[in-house]
Write an enzyme that holds these catalytic residues in place. Sequence first.
Site, PDB file in Angstrom:
ATOM      1  N   LYS A  76       0.861  -1.184   0.000  1.00 18.60           N
ATOM      2  CA  LYS A  76       0.000   0.000   0.000  1.00 18.60           C
ATOM      3  C   LYS A  76       0.896   1.232   0.000  1.00 18.60           C
ATOM      4  CE  LYS A  76      -3.889   2.057   2.614  1.00 18.60           C
ATOM      5  NZ  LYS A  76      -4.801   1.920   3.777  1.00 18.60           N
ATOM      6  N   SER A 151      -9.937   2.130   2.972  1.00 22.00           N
ATOM      7  CA  SER A 151      -9.041   2.899   2.132  1.00 22.00           C
ATOM      8  C   SER A 151      -8.049   2.045   1.334  1.00 22.00           C
ATOM      9  CB  SER A 151      -8.252   3.878   3.006  1.00 22.00           C
ATOM     10  OG  SER A 151      -7.392   3.167   3.889  1.00 22.00           O
ATOM     11  N   SER A 175     -10.201  -0.369   7.102  1.00 23.34           N
ATOM     12  CA  SER A 175      -9.636  -0.261   5.750  1.00 23.34           C
ATOM     13  C   SER A 175      -8.935  -1.494   5.201  1.00 23.34           C
ATOM     14  CB  SER A 175      -8.662   0.911   5.689  1.00 23.34           C
ATOM     15  OG  SER A 175      -9.384   2.099   5.582  1.00 23.34           O
TER      16      SER A 175
END
Length: 484
Positions: A76, A151, A175
């Site tokens: 990420k 997210s 998330s």
Amino acid sequence: MHQLTIAEIIRGLRDRQFSSVEITSHLLERIQQLDGHYNSFITVTGEQALAQAAAADARLAAGDAPALCGVPIAHKDIFCTNGVRTSCGSKMLDNFVPPYDATVVDNFQQAGAVSLGKTNMDEFAMGSSNESSFYGAVKNPWDLARIPGGSSGGSAAAVAAQLVPGTTATDTGGSIRQPAAMTGTTGLKPTYGRVSRWGMIAFASSLDQGGPIARTAEDAALMLSVMASSDSKDSTCLDRPQQDYTASLNDSIAGLKIGVPREYFGEGLDGEVGARVQEALKQYEALGAELVEISLPHSKLAVPAYYVIAPAEASANLSRFDGVRYGYRCENPADLRDLYMRSRGEGFGEEVKRRILVGTYALSAGYYDAYYNKAQQIRRLIKQDFVDAFQKVDVIMGPTAPNPAFKLGEKNADPVAMYLEDIYTIATNLAGLPGMSLPCGFAHGLPVGLQIIGNYLDETRMLNAAHQFQQATNWHQQTAPAAE
Ligand code: GLN
């Protein structure tokens, strides 16, 4: 080759069925061909990946291969990567190239993993749909007109689209679990402090926790075994040695006591999602587990408490982005004040600004006691609900999200509707507990996630329960339709 799980890749590499360079090139080609549909990557590091793969192949040949030697993964874009841009999904950090690796990134490197690049995300990890990214929305591989969750939407979509078998992600209020639920993948948020936050760009420091997204619980366990370590550079990181989270995956779950919270099946839950979760619970009974109805009485206060605490911490954390030291700086500032104001005004997106404003307000003199302190007191009550429940049960199960993936743009005009996406995941972060989401069927033709919440530091039992479910079902093996 892209259909292989991490466990299968490890075996294939060791049995010389294929090399790391072969699988890495194959996945890089897929990303190049297909990611235009999904937008799941912000940065692809092809050259570096091939060099890492070649080095891994040499170690495999020499018989000196660490745990994930040669296995392709992606990070990420919230984890700092030495020499590789780390944007956190924001214009503010569009030009930021860290001079060091996050501990998580370093741990994967030590384990021989090959990083294909950096995945898309909501700006500063604020969001539930991956629409707040400066680099554009991520599309759900199951339906390109829908959001992948957020997210960590890029991390989840990349796994669902079989561009990479496993990714790192972070979970402040859901998330990791919510995008895993929406994309039919398996995601795990560890106990707070299990995974180092050093080099992981801070959103809300008392809630943020890194973890893996993969296709199976076994793969999540393999990744966590590498990812979780003690770290003297993060004072909130627990002093626990690395351990093998796959060790008890195959244990029987006969007699496992599963708490089913009444509050997680009420108003707001999509009927079909609820039905799939109930069917999953039946499956657990068939595996010998016992269902126990429990109550988490303060559940409905989790979202309001979170939306005071998380913005408060964010407003403090994000004060470092001032246009002076690194990141975006406005053109031709008139003076210092203008430099601060325009750099922040132009560098941050709308949702990030909303959080900074809410957080600054909640922490301001005169409102601190009414909002921030009150929210902390509620947090304590929420934690106590779980402590009481775990006196009676081993794990807790329910839905991960109230609905399957919604349409792009559907909730953009209504921040509160977006915030309610995390109604079943946020309490776990407030309490610091570990949680997972795994696929348990389809609602309206879209994947549904089953959430498992574990007791403190009891990731092993949670993973055991998830793996046993995946041995008995094939929901996790369903793949998103090929993008045209
Ligand atoms: N959706 C929640 C938020 O917007 C949680 C995000 C997260 O876990 N990073 O804050």
